[in-house]
Design an enzyme around this catalytic site. Structure first.
Site, PDB file in Angstrom:
ATOM      1  N   GLY A  61     -23.022 -21.514  26.423  1.00  0.00           N
ATOM      2  CA  GLY A  61     -24.173 -21.724  27.297  1.00  0.00           C
ATOM      3  C   GLY A  61     -23.933 -21.133  28.670  1.00  0.00           C
ATOM      4  N   ALA A  62     -24.962 -21.200  29.505  1.00  0.00           N
ATOM      5  CA  ALA A  62     -24.826 -20.678  30.862  1.00  0.00           C
ATOM      6  C   ALA A  62     -23.852 -21.553  31.647  1.00  0.00           C
ATOM      7  CB  ALA A  62     -26.181 -20.666  31.539  1.00  0.00           C
ATOM      8  N   GLU A  63     -23.903 -22.843  31.364  1.00  0.00           N
ATOM      9  CA  GLU A  63     -23.105 -23.765  32.160  1.00  0.00           C
ATOM     10  C   GLU A  63     -21.871 -24.253  31.425  1.00  0.00           C
ATOM     11  OE1 GLU A  63     -23.191 -27.820  34.557  1.00  0.00           O
ATOM     12  OE2 GLU A  63     -24.916 -27.469  33.274  1.00  0.00           O
ATOM     13  N   LYS A 112     -15.533 -36.540  13.731  1.00  0.00           N
ATOM     14  CA  LYS A 112     -16.169 -35.278  14.078  1.00  0.00           C
ATOM     15  C   LYS A 112     -16.676 -35.389  15.519  1.00  0.00           C
ATOM     16  CE  LYS A 112     -19.086 -32.074  11.563  1.00  0.00           C
ATOM     17  NZ  LYS A 112     -20.104 -31.910  10.523  1.00  0.00           N
ATOM     18  N   ILE A 114     -19.775 -25.153  23.995  1.00  0.00           N
ATOM     19  CA  ILE A 114     -19.814 -26.313  23.108  1.00  0.00           C
ATOM     20  C   ILE A 114     -18.994 -26.010  21.862  1.00  0.00           C
ATOM     21  CG2 ILE A 114     -21.339 -27.804  21.733  1.00  0.00           C
ATOM     22  CD1 ILE A 114     -22.072 -28.099  24.584  1.00  0.00           C
ATOM     23  N   ASP A 158     -33.342 -32.243  32.797  1.00  0.00           N
ATOM     24  CA  ASP A 158     -33.323 -31.048  31.943  1.00  0.00           C
ATOM     25  C   ASP A 158     -33.991 -31.334  30.590  1.00  0.00           C
ATOM     26  OD1 ASP A 158     -32.818 -28.462  31.145  1.00  0.00           O
ATOM     27  OD2 ASP A 158     -30.706 -28.790  30.670  1.00  0.00           O
TER      28      ASP A 158
HETATM   29  N1  ADP Z   1     -23.233 -34.804  20.456  1.00  0.00           N
HETATM   30  C1  ADP Z   1     -23.742 -33.735  19.876  1.00  0.00           C
HETATM   31  N2  ADP Z   1     -23.922 -33.693  18.526  1.00  0.00           N
HETATM   32  C2  ADP Z   1     -24.419 -32.600  17.937  1.00  0.00           C
HETATM   33  N3  ADP Z   1     -24.773 -31.474  18.590  1.00  0.00           N
HETATM   34  C3  ADP Z   1     -24.615 -31.436  19.937  1.00  0.00           C
HETATM   35  C4  ADP Z   1     -24.087 -32.559  20.644  1.00  0.00           C
HETATM   36  N4  ADP Z   1     -24.019 -32.237  21.952  1.00  0.00           N
HETATM   37  C5  ADP Z   1     -24.486 -30.972  22.061  1.00  0.00           C
HETATM   38  N5  ADP Z   1     -24.850 -30.486  20.856  1.00  0.00           N
HETATM   39  C6  ADP Z   1     -25.403 -29.133  20.571  1.00  0.00           C
HETATM   40  O1  ADP Z   1     -25.031 -28.243  21.613  1.00  0.00           O
HETATM   41  C7  ADP Z   1     -26.181 -27.789  22.327  1.00  0.00           C
HETATM   42  C8  ADP Z   1     -25.870 -27.708  23.819  1.00  0.00           C
HETATM   43  O2  ADP Z   1     -25.408 -28.955  24.307  1.00  0.00           O
HETATM   44  P1  ADP Z   1     -25.920 -29.519  25.722  1.00  0.00           P
HETATM   45  O3  ADP Z   1     -25.178 -30.774  26.002  1.00  0.00           O
HETATM   46  O4  ADP Z   1     -27.394 -29.587  25.694  1.00  0.00           O
HETATM   47  O5  ADP Z   1     -25.394 -28.398  26.734  1.00  0.00           O
HETATM   48  P2  ADP Z   1     -26.147 -27.245  27.557  1.00  0.00           P
HETATM   49  O6  ADP Z   1     -25.919 -27.615  28.987  1.00  0.00           O
HETATM   50  O7  ADP Z   1     -25.466 -25.993  27.152  1.00  0.00           O
HETATM   51  O8  ADP Z   1     -27.606 -27.258  27.204  1.00  0.00           O
HETATM   52  C9  ADP Z   1     -27.279 -28.792  21.979  1.00  0.00           C
HETATM   53  O9  ADP Z   1     -28.563 -28.201  22.102  1.00  0.00           O
HETATM   54  C10 ADP Z   1     -26.920 -29.146  20.547  1.00  0.00           C
HETATM   55  O10 ADP Z   1     -27.359 -28.116  19.684  1.00  0.00           O
HETATM   56 MG    MG Z   2     -28.936 -28.661  26.652  1.00  0.00          MG
END
Ligand code: ADP
Ligand code: MG
Length: 212
Positions: A13-15, A27, A18, A123
């Site tokens: 991601g930009a920030e 998991k 994951i 967000d």
């Molecule tokens: N706890 C989680 N379980 C499953 N998928 C997750 C989880 N947290 C993040 N993701 C996946 O990773 C993506 C990005 O996570 P997010 O926390 O939204 O970070 P960002 O700041 O990059 O948007 C989510 O849109 C989802 O697809």
């Molecule tokens: Mg997000």
């Protein structure tokens, strides 16, 4: 002894990056906030620490008033890392249109509950909600803030409307009405109307800013 480090990059991601990994046999999602080269290093570290800690705190806190978020397994604020419970399911963004429309009412209820308890998400996108087997889970609290202000709550709604308008344009009207129905059920009709008026104010301001 064989030690296997399981780490699979799911998203850059930009920030944050994951990863899918294992935490104590469970998991887990590992979220690491990345350095932004254009930012002064000390400031950058401060911002990343703040968002990491804030995300973990908020995710745990909102559970106390019934909003479902992933369990926070572990936070390493010096390395800007959070280990979260992995949530199986689909992002609302990727659901079929009809299901998105229905789910928007649930999103409205979740957002209403956050606002009623004085928290703005910061967000609200359809990629920050996962439809699990029996519930809807909200993610991504790095920009969340404690605020009771109508103006701030309206910013949340305005962003969500924008997301519907750009990512789900064929169903934007139905999805938005569905969201508002859910939101109103939680915050009440009068608060809902006030927030909607404020959203219109923000939109007008935006259009004006585009003209001049
Ligand atoms: N706890 C989680 N379980 C499953 N998928 C997750 C989880 N947290 C993040 N993701 C996946 O990773 C993506 C990005 O996570 P997010 O926390 O939204 O970070 P960002 O700041 O990059 O948007 C989510 O849109 C989802 O697809
Ligand atoms: Mg997000």
């Amino acid at each position: 002894m064989i030690f296997v480090m399981l780490l699979r990059l799911l998203k850059k991601g930009a920030e944050a990056d994951i990863y899918l990994t294992i935490w104590n046999d469970r998991k887990s999602i590992l979220k690491i906030r990345k350095r932004k080269e254009y930012r002064n290093e000390i400031l950058d570290n401060r911002i990343r620490t703040l968002r990491t800690v804030r995300e973990a705190k908020m995710m745990s806190e909102v559970k106390t008033f019934g909003v479902s978020t992933p369990i926070v397994f572990f936070v390493d604020q010096n390395k800007f890392k959070i280990y979260l419970q992995f949530i199986p399911g689909m992002l609302v963004r990727d659901l079929p249109n009809k299901l998105i429309i229905n789910t928007c009412e649930k999103i409205g209820k979740i957002v209403g509950t956050l606002h009623k308890n004085g928290i703005m998400h910061g967000d609200l996108t359809t990629s920050n909600f996962i439809l699990g087997s029996d519930e809807l889970i909200i993610l991504d609290f790095g920009l969340a803030q404690r605020t009771e202000k109508i103006e701030d709550h309206a910013i949340d709604l305005r962003l969500f409307k924008e997301v519907l308008n750009s990512a789900h344009v064929e169903i934007v009207n139905q999805a938005w009405l569905s969201f508002l129905r859910g939101y109103g059920k939680i915050v009440g009709a009068s608060r809902k109307e006030k927030i909607i008026s404020q959203v219109l104010v923000i939109e007008k301001r935006g259009r004006y800013a585009n003209v001049v």
